[in-house]
Design a protein around this motif. Structure first.
Motif, PDB file in Angstrom:
ATOM      1  N   THR A  55     -11.256   7.112   8.337  1.00 33.21           N
ATOM      2  CA  THR A  55     -10.220   7.139   7.299  1.00 33.21           C
ATOM      3  C   THR A  55      -8.994   6.329   7.738  1.00 33.21           C
ATOM      4  OG1 THR A  55     -10.914   9.302   6.506  1.00 33.21           O
ATOM      5  CG2 THR A  55      -8.659   8.635   5.971  1.00 33.21           C
ATOM      6  N   PHE A  56      -8.431   6.726   8.885  1.00 34.47           N
ATOM      7  CA  PHE A  56      -7.132   6.166   9.277  1.00 34.47           C
ATOM      8  C   PHE A  56      -7.217   4.949  10.197  1.00 34.47           C
ATOM      9  CE2 PHE A  56      -5.295  10.519   8.357  1.00 34.47           C
ATOM     10  CZ  PHE A  56      -4.468  10.084   7.328  1.00 34.47           C
ATOM     11  N   GLY A  57      -8.423   4.574  10.633  1.00 33.65           N
ATOM     12  CA  GLY A  57      -8.563   3.460  11.586  1.00 33.65           C
ATOM     13  C   GLY A  57      -7.790   2.241  11.103  1.00 33.65           C
ATOM     14  N   GLY A  58      -7.013   1.628  12.002  1.00 31.54           N
ATOM     15  CA  GLY A  58      -6.247   0.443  11.621  1.00 31.54           C
ATOM     16  C   GLY A  58      -5.136   0.774  10.636  1.00 31.54           C
ATOM     17  N   HIS A  59      -4.461   1.894  10.877  1.00 25.47           N
ATOM     18  CA  HIS A  59      -3.373   2.308   9.974  1.00 25.47           C
ATOM     19  C   HIS A  59      -2.356   1.172   9.815  1.00 25.47           C
ATOM     20  CE1 HIS A  59       0.126   4.457   8.432  1.00 25.47           C
ATOM     21  NE2 HIS A  59      -0.732   5.396   8.042  1.00 25.47           N
ATOM     22  N   PRO A  60      -1.878   0.947   8.570  1.00 24.44           N
ATOM     23  CA  PRO A  60      -0.988  -0.204   8.352  1.00 24.44           C
ATOM     24  C   PRO A  60       0.265  -0.192   9.216  1.00 24.44           C
ATOM     25  CG  PRO A  60      -1.175   1.189   6.374  1.00 24.44           C
ATOM     26  CD  PRO A  60      -2.222   1.638   7.325  1.00 24.44           C
ATOM     27  N   VAL A  61       0.830   0.987   9.481  1.00 19.59           N
ATOM     28  CA  VAL A  61       2.046   1.022  10.312  1.00 19.59           C
ATOM     29  C   VAL A  61       1.684   0.734  11.768  1.00 19.59           C
ATOM     30  CG1 VAL A  61       4.003   2.414  11.073  1.00 19.59           C
ATOM     31  CG2 VAL A  61       3.207   2.590   8.714  1.00 19.59           C
ATOM     32  N   SER A  62       0.566   1.285  12.241  1.00 15.40           N
ATOM     33  CA  SER A  62       0.142   1.015  13.622  1.00 15.40           C
ATOM     34  C   SER A  62      -0.145  -0.470  13.810  1.00 15.40           C
ATOM     35  CB  SER A  62      -1.127   1.808  13.959  1.00 15.40           C
ATOM     36  OG  SER A  62      -0.893   3.191  13.853  1.00 15.40           O
ATOM     37  N   CYS A  63      -0.792  -1.073  12.827  1.00 14.48           N
ATOM     38  CA  CYS A  63      -1.115  -2.501  12.961  1.00 14.48           C
ATOM     39  C   CYS A  63       0.151  -3.356  12.915  1.00 14.48           C
ATOM     40  CB  CYS A  63      -2.104  -2.931  11.874  1.00 14.48           C
ATOM     41  SG  CYS A  63      -3.772  -2.337  12.197  1.00 14.48           S
ATOM     42  N   ALA A  64       1.119  -2.971  12.091  1.00 12.66           N
ATOM     43  CA  ALA A  64       2.398  -3.705  12.054  1.00 12.66           C
ATOM     44  C   ALA A  64       3.082  -3.598  13.417  1.00 12.66           C
ATOM     45  CB  ALA A  64       3.296  -3.148  10.958  1.00 12.66           C
ATOM     46  N   ALA A  65       3.084  -2.393  13.975  1.00 15.51           N
ATOM     47  CA  ALA A  65       3.714  -2.185  15.287  1.00 15.51           C
ATOM     48  C   ALA A  65       2.975  -2.972  16.365  1.00 15.51           C
ATOM     49  CB  ALA A  65       3.702  -0.690  15.628  1.00 15.51           C
TER      50      ALA A  65
END
Ligand code: PLP
Length: 408
Positions: A283-293
Motif C-alpha cells: 500500500t504505502f511503498g514509495g510514499h510520496p513524502v518519503s520519496c520527496a525527502a
C-alpha cells in the motif's frame, strides 16, 4: 506534570518496549548532527539514528521538499498504479547511480521489507528455494529477513522460520563452494554492521559474485546500512566493483522518512508482474513524502560529494580515535570503512559503561546487535571536522570513566 513528563509516563506505560532498559532520551528536536532534549541540552548523534541521517537531521532542503509535497498530496493509491512525480523520478535517479546496469526500483517502506521483496524475487525468478547467508548477518526482523539472519539467539525463539537456509562463514572464500545450483539467492552485507562492523577481505565479494554467476544464483547485496556514502563510496559495492542482481536499500534512502527499495534489472523485476499479476504489492511503498525527502537527500549527498568526504574524514576520524582511545586503554581494535566505524572493547560491560559515560558527555553512540563489545559509529557524513575532533576528546574521557571502578 509538564508536557515532557507526560510523554515519559506514556512511553513507560503504553509504548511497547524492545529492551528492558531503553535509552529514554527525551527528544525535543534534531538538527544537523545534533539531537536536543527539552532542556536545550544537545547531543552529538554519532549514530545518525542508526545510519539514517547521512545528510544530518532535518536538513533544510529535505524539510523544504517534504513541505512542498505535503501541500500537494499524501498517499493516493497503492504502489505501482498511478504516476507520481517523486516516486517515478527518484526511481530514475537511483537507476542512474546504482551499480552497473541495474535500472528498475521497487519501493517499499523499510529495510526488512526490501529484503523480503528481494528474497521473493529470487525464488520466483530462479524457481529454486534455497538461500545462502552469512554468520553475523543482520537483514531485519520480519520472518524472511530473520530466516537469513546470522545469529541464532535471535532466530531460535521464532522457529520454525524459512527452511533451506545455508549459513556460511563471512569473509571466507573457500566455503563459497556450498553455493550450488539449488540456490535461489545469496544475501550479503558488503560490510557487516550489526555483526560488529566486519569488513571482509577484498577478494570475498568478487569471489562470491563469480560463484553466483557460475551456478545461476542471484547475488542480493544488502546496502541498507552501507549505502548512500557511508563507507566512502556511494554504495559499498563500489569498493570491489561488484554488481549484484538485487541491491537492497533503506535507512538513508528516505532522507529521514521511512522508505526501502530493492533494485535490479528490468528482466528480473518483471518476474513480479506475471504469474500471477500483482505477485508482490504494497500500500504505502514509495510514499510520496518519503520519496520527496529521499530525492532531496540524495541530491545534497551527490552535490556535496559526501561519499568522498566520508572517505577522507573517516580515515582521519579513525586515526584520531585510535590514538586517543589506545592512550586510555581497554580498546582491542578500531576499524572501519569511511564513516562506518567499529570500536572493539575488552568487554560488553565496558562497551555499555562507555556508551553511558559518553551520553553523559553529550555524545550518542551504541553497540552492535550481535557484538556487544563493539561500539558502532555512523555519524552524519557532513559533520564538521572540528565537531568530530571534539567528540574524540569526549569519547576518550568517556572511556576513562568507564574504566574507573565505581567509588574510585
Ligand atoms: N539490513 C541491514 C544491513 C540493516 O542494518 C537493517 C537494519 O538495521 C535492515 C536490513 C533492516 O532494516 P529496517 O530496520 O528498516 O527493517
Amino acid at each position: 506534570m509538564n508536557d515532557f513528563e507526560r510523554w515519559g509516563t506514556a512511553f513507560r506505560d503504553h509504548l511497547a518496549a524492545t529492551s528492558p532498559e531503553p535509552i529514554g532520551l527525551v527528544v525535543d528536536r534534531a538538527e544537523g548532527p545534533w539531537v536536543y532534549d527539552p532542556d536545550g541540552r544537545r547531543y552529538l548523534d554519532l549514530l545518525s539514528g542508526i545510519g539514517v541521517a547521512n545528510l544530518g537531521h532535518t536538513h533544510p532542503e529535505v524539510v523544504a521538499a517534504v513541505e512542498a509535497q505535503n501541500r500537494r498530496h499524501h498517499h493516493v493509491m497503492v504502489y505501482g498504479e498511478y504516476i507520481q512525480e517523486h516516486q517515478s523520478l527518484y526511481a530514475a535517479e537511483l537507476a542512474a547511480v546504482a551499480p552497473g546496469d541495474l535500472d528498475r526500483v521497487y519501493f517499499v517502506n523499510s529495510g526488512a521489507e526490501a529484503v523480503e521483496g528481494a528474497l521473493k524475487t529470487a525464488r520466483k525468478a530462479t524457481g529454486r528455494t534455497t538461500f545462502v547467508s552469512f554468520t553475523g548477518a543482520y537483514h531485519g526482523d520480519t520472518f524472511g529477513a530473520l530466516s537469513v539472519g546470522g545469529n541464532e539467539i535471535y532466530r531460535t525463539p521464532f522457529e520454525p522460520l524459512l527452511g533451506e537456509v545455508r549459513r556460511l562463514p563471512y569473509g571466507d572464500v573457500e566455503p563459497l563452494a556450498a553455493v550450488d545450483e539449488t540456490v535461489a539467492g545469496v544475501i550479503v552485507e558488503p560490510v557487516q554492521g550489526e555483526g560488529g562492523v566486519r569488513i571482509p577481505p577484498p577478494d570475498f565479494l568478487p569471489a562470491l559474485a563469480a560463484r553466483c554467476r557460475e551456478v545461476g544464483a542471484l547475488l542480493i547485496l544488502d546496502e541498507v546500512m552501507t549505502g548512500f556514502g557511508r563507507t566512502g563510496r556511494l554504495f559499498a559495492s563500489g569498493h570491489s566493483r561488484v554488481v549484484p542482481d538485487l541491491l537492497v536499500l533503506a535507512k538513508a534512502l528516505g532522507g529521514g522518512y521511512p522508505l526501502g527499495a530493492f533494485v535490479g534489472r528490468s528482466a528480473l523485476l518483471d518476474t513480479l508482474v506475471h504469474d500471477p499479476p500483482l505477485a508482490h504489492v504494497t500500500t504505502f511503498g514509495g510514499h510520496p513524502v518519503s520519496c520527496a525527502a529521499g530525492r532531496a537527500a540524495l541530491a545534497g549527498l551527490l552535490r556535496e560529494d559526501l561519499a568522498a568526504r566520508a572517505a577522507r574524514g573517516g580515515a582521519d576520524f579513525r586515526d584520531r580515535l585510535e590514538t586517543a582511545l589506545s592512550a586510555v586503554g581497554g580498546v582491542e581494535d578500531v576499524r572501519g570503512l569511511g564513516l562506518f566505524i567499529g570500536i572493539e572493547l575488552e568487554s560488553a560491560a565496558m562497551a555499555g559503561a562507555m556508551t553511558r559515560a559518553c551520553r553523559e558527555r553529550g555524545i550518542l553512540l551504541g553497540w552492535t546487535l550481535h557484538q556487544d563489545r563493539v561500539l558502532r559509529l555512523t555519524p552524519p557524513l557532513n559533520t564538521p571536522e572540528e565537531v568530530l575532533e571534539e567528540a574524540v576528546a569526549r569519547m576518550a574521557e568517556g572511556l576513562a570513566a568507564a574504566r574507573t571502578p565505581p567509588g574510585a
